[in-house]
Structures are given as C-alpha cells and as structure tokens.
Design an enzyme around this catalytic site. Structure first.
Site, PDB file in Angstrom:
ATOM      1  N   GLY A  86     -30.324   4.341  22.880  1.00 16.69           N
ATOM      2  CA  GLY A  86     -29.179   3.849  22.122  1.00 16.69           C
ATOM      3  C   GLY A  86     -28.229   4.968  21.737  1.00 16.69           C
ATOM      4  N   ARG A 179     -24.815   0.455  30.717  1.00 12.20           N
ATOM      5  CA  ARG A 179     -25.596   1.395  31.512  1.00 12.20           C
ATOM      6  C   ARG A 179     -26.745   0.664  32.201  1.00 12.20           C
ATOM      7  NH1 ARG A 179     -24.743   6.290  28.325  1.00 12.20           N
ATOM      8  NH2 ARG A 179     -23.391   5.768  26.560  1.00 12.20           N
ATOM      9  N   ASP A 244     -29.984   5.980  31.614  1.00 12.12           N
ATOM     10  CA  ASP A 244     -29.100   5.687  30.485  1.00 12.12           C
ATOM     11  C   ASP A 244     -27.756   6.392  30.634  1.00 12.12           C
ATOM     12  OD1 ASP A 244     -30.942   7.998  29.916  1.00 12.12           O
ATOM     13  OD2 ASP A 244     -29.588   8.273  28.228  1.00 12.12           O
TER      14      ASP A 244
END
Length: 472
Positions: A86, A179, A244
């Site tokens: 995140g 992503r 990511d």
C-alpha cells in the site's frame, strides 16, 4: 488568487476495501522548488500564488474537491510475496480530466504516514524527489510512457536517512496508480467481488475495448511489451521491477534506484538493493513476463471456468517474449537508421552491442554519433567497429534517409547518473541551478543544444556512479 483543480474522482467510489482515507501530514515550512506549468495547463489546474502552490503541494492545504486517500495493494518484492504493502508515503489527492480528455491521478509522494507505512516515517528526502522529477520528465520528453512531475516542495524539515537530510514532497501525475499488486491483494484474500470490481474499473479507465479479465490481461501485456522495449532502447534500468511497481496502464512508475547506462553492459545493475541482479538491464524483458504471469494468476481467481482461463492466460503470457522482441527489434532498427526489415538485422544489432560492450562504448553517445559518422571515435581500438560499420553501410544503402531516422530515434541527452548526483549535492545546500538546467535541456533530448555539451559527457573515472538508492 486561489488554485482551481477540477477534480473528478472515481477511485474513491470503489469503497473502503481499496484504500484508507488519509490526509497528508502538514509540514513545517513548505517552499516551492519547481512547478510544471505546461503539465498544470494540461490538467487544467489554474490560479494560485507561489506560496499557495507550496502549501497545497506540500500537504498543508487540501484543495477544494480533493478526496485524499492511500491506496491498498500487495505485491512480489524481489520474487517474494508481501501480502500488505500500500501507499506508505503517498496520498492520492484525486483525479482530473485533462485538456486531452484523459483521466489523471494527482498524488503527493512523501506526504507522511499512512496505515500502510509500517515502521516508516512516510516522508521523502530531497534527493529522490529531485531525481524522480528530472528522470520522469526526461522520460516523457523521450516519448516513453511515464508518470510525470507536477511540483516539488521543500518541507523545511529533516528526514533521517543515514543521517539528517532535507525533506521534500513530490507531486506525481499518473494515468492511474493501479498496479499488478492491486489485483494480487484481492486475489490473495479471496475477495472475488472486489477483484471483479477492480477489473471492471481498470477496463473502463484504461482499455475500454477489452472484454473481460483475459481481455484486460492481453491489453496490459501489449502495453508492457511496448514499454519494456522502449526502456531497453534508451539504456534505462528501472531497478525495482516488483509487481507493486508494475503499472496496469503501461507507464513507467516508481522511480527509485533507477538509472540510465553510460557504458554499455548487458548485465548492468545500479540498484543498491538488487544484490543478485534480478532486475539487471538484460533481465527486464523476462521480469516483465514474470510480472504479467502474476497478474494472470490474480485475474483467474474471478472466473467461473478456471481451467479454461488458465489455458487462455497461459497463451497470452507465453506470447509476450515475442512481442517484446519484435518491438525491441523495431526500435533498435531505427537506432541504426533502418525502417525496412531484413533477415540480417537482428545479427547486425546484436553484433554492434557486443562490440560496444567489449569496447567500453557509451550507449547513448555511440548511437547518437552513428548519424554524424563519428561513432568510431567512441572506441580506443576501433577495428572491430570499423568491420561492423562496413556491413552496416551496405545495409543502409537500402534505406531512403537513415540519418534522419537515427536522429529521431537516438537522444543526445539523458539524465546521467553523475550529473544527477551533482544536482542533488547542489540542491542540498540550496543551489538548484543544475536541477533547473537539466530540466530545460532534457525537455528536448533529441536536439543538440549550444552550451549543453557537458550534459552528454560520460563520467570521468572519479565520477562513475556504481549504486543508486531508493530513498525510503
């Protein structure tokens, strides 16, 4: 004058599974370093004073219509899956529709802690902010899909990274911040409804012609294949091709320990955290395929007939190496002045790269010099190159205007590592002259500019940068 940003937010409507609402943390003394007015015009961002720009893009003021949040995602980092990543130091302010009709995210990077920061401070120091500003804008000028830099703000605070460093915030603009790891998050959790919702959103936002999850996979594959080949054509090494950091839109994203090669090395690594060379220059095509396979694995979880989906996804992923190679060959043909195709072209290009590696030739300058007839000057012992050059000239005789093709394909200027380090060292003590000059010159990378000879010079022995750092 009050800044107007015409926010038109959609990601915030997906629901709390996808993000955490989060305001940026205010900073002590925001001071504007740079503001990208042409990009602001594209985004239809208008008005405001320099001080208001500093306050907004430093995170101290929230502009009207913004809906600040930190996005949730997971991802493979150096091949190991991390289920909870995140935005640990970034806040998505919101989205706008640009003058070109496209949708863009506006994000603050280095704006403080979020629920995903883990033990980090959520801040960025000045060096990586300026690096990303310069390199992302240079990449845009090179014509390669990329996130862009709208503003850089000094915070007036100290960030601790192996000692105290001046803090800064970057305002980053992207087609989106979706992503591969965003899809992995919901697939790993078994949240099929959220995965379907994300898939529909990604299709609507980026690939409206795509049909279903496998249509999305195919579209992402094609975009990523073009992107990786473009990186290779300018000697760019991303440095952290984790899932990511792999954008669904096919943009270059997350400029951390990235670098452009000086002397050509197929196995070149700069990233200080890539100790095994996983993301070396020559490995980037295969890593892109590996990342696409992780997206395929995630997308399959939402489909009713898993076996059929596996078969289709396998076919889509297995086609990617050939797509990258075809685009690579097209771009490198142009780098040596060729627009037509001949069976010997692959060998011709591969042989040149081998000669460049053996002769310690500068990647950018060698290709730039081909059009000028001075490429042999790049070698201390040019015999091998001269033999290749005779073959090349025979091949070019079949072309209409190879010099024009080469000049359009080969940049004169790239953001060289040693000049970036010099730029950062100056900025740390308040001198932004080289930062401003590099941005100005790199905005026209294919045009030789008077007085900018130093920016195309390879590093001297004592200037060589052997490692680059992400700044977290």
């Amino acid at each position: 004058m009050t800044m107007h940003i015409p926010f038109d937010n959609t990601y915030a409507h997906l629901g709390p599974n996808f993000y955490s609402k989060q305001l940026p943390e205010p900073v002590t003394a925001p001071q504007l370093i740079a503001f990208n007015q042409p990009l602001a015009d594209l985004l239809q961002v208008s008005g405001s004073s320099v001080q208001e720009q500093a306050e907004i893009f430093g995170g101290n003021q929230i502009p009207s219509g913004a809906d600040p949040l930190a996005q949730a995602y997971a991802g493979h980092q150096f091949g190991t899956y991390n289920p909870q990543l995140g935005d640990g130091r970034a806040i998505l302010l919101g989205e706008v529709l640009g003058q070109d009709g496209r949708r863009y995210d506006i994000q603050l990077k280095g704006s403080g802690r979020t629920p995903y920061s883990r033990r980090g401070d959520g801040r960025a120091w000045l060096g990586p902010v300026l690096r990303e500003y310069v390199v992302s804008e240079a990449m845009h000028a090179l014509g390669i899909p990329t996130t862009r830099a709208l503003a850089a703000v000094a915070t007036g605070e100290t960030v601790w990274r192996d000692g105290g460093m001046p803090g800064a915030v970057l305002t980053r603009v992207a087609a989106s911040h979706l992503r591969v790891g965003t899809f992995q998050l919901f697939a790993a959790r078994g949240q099929t409804a959220a995965l379907r919702q994300l898939t529909d959103y990604a299709i609507s936002r980026h690939y409206p012609q795509a049909q279903g999850a496998m249509g999305l996979l195919r579209a992402v594959r094609d975009a990523q294949a073009r992107l990786i080949a473009a990186w290779m054509s300018v000697g760019f090494i991303h440095g952290v091709m984790n899932t990511d950091n792999s954008s669904i839109s096919g943009e270059t994203i997350d400029y951390g320990p990235c670098a452009f090669m000086d002397h050509y090395r197929a196995d070149q690594v700069f990233s200080s955290i890539d100790r095994m060379g996983r993301y070396a220059y020559s490995n980037q095509p295969s890593i892109a395929v590996w990342n696409l396979a992780q997206l395929a694995t995630a997308l399959i979880q939402q489909l009713d007939d898993p076996q059929q989906a596996v078969d289709e996804a396998t076919e889509i992923v297995h086609a990617m190496p050939a797509l990258i190679e075809a685009e690579w060959l097209r771009l490198f043909r142009r780098k040596i002045g060729l627009t037509g195709a001949a069976s010997e072209d692959m060998d011709l290009i591969s042989d040149l790269l081998q000669i460049m590696q053996q002769g310690d030739a500068d990647f950018t300058n060698l290709f730039s010099a081909l059009a000028d007839g001075t490429a042999g000057d790049q070698f201390k012992e040019p015999q091998a190159f001269e033999a290749w050059e005779r073959r090349w000239r025979q091949r070019c005789a079949q072309e209409q205007d190879p010099k024009a093709v080469m000049r359009a394909a080969n940049p004169v200027y790239i953001p060289r590592n040693h000049r970036i380090e010099e730029m950062i060292a100056g900025a740390v003590v308040g001198d932004y002259a080289l930062f401003e000059r590099m941005n100005q010159v790199l905005a026209r990378p294919y045009t030789r500019q008077e007085g900018a000879e130093d920016l195309c010079r390879p590093p001297q022995e004592n200037e060589v940068v052997t490692a680059t750092f992400c700044g977290t």
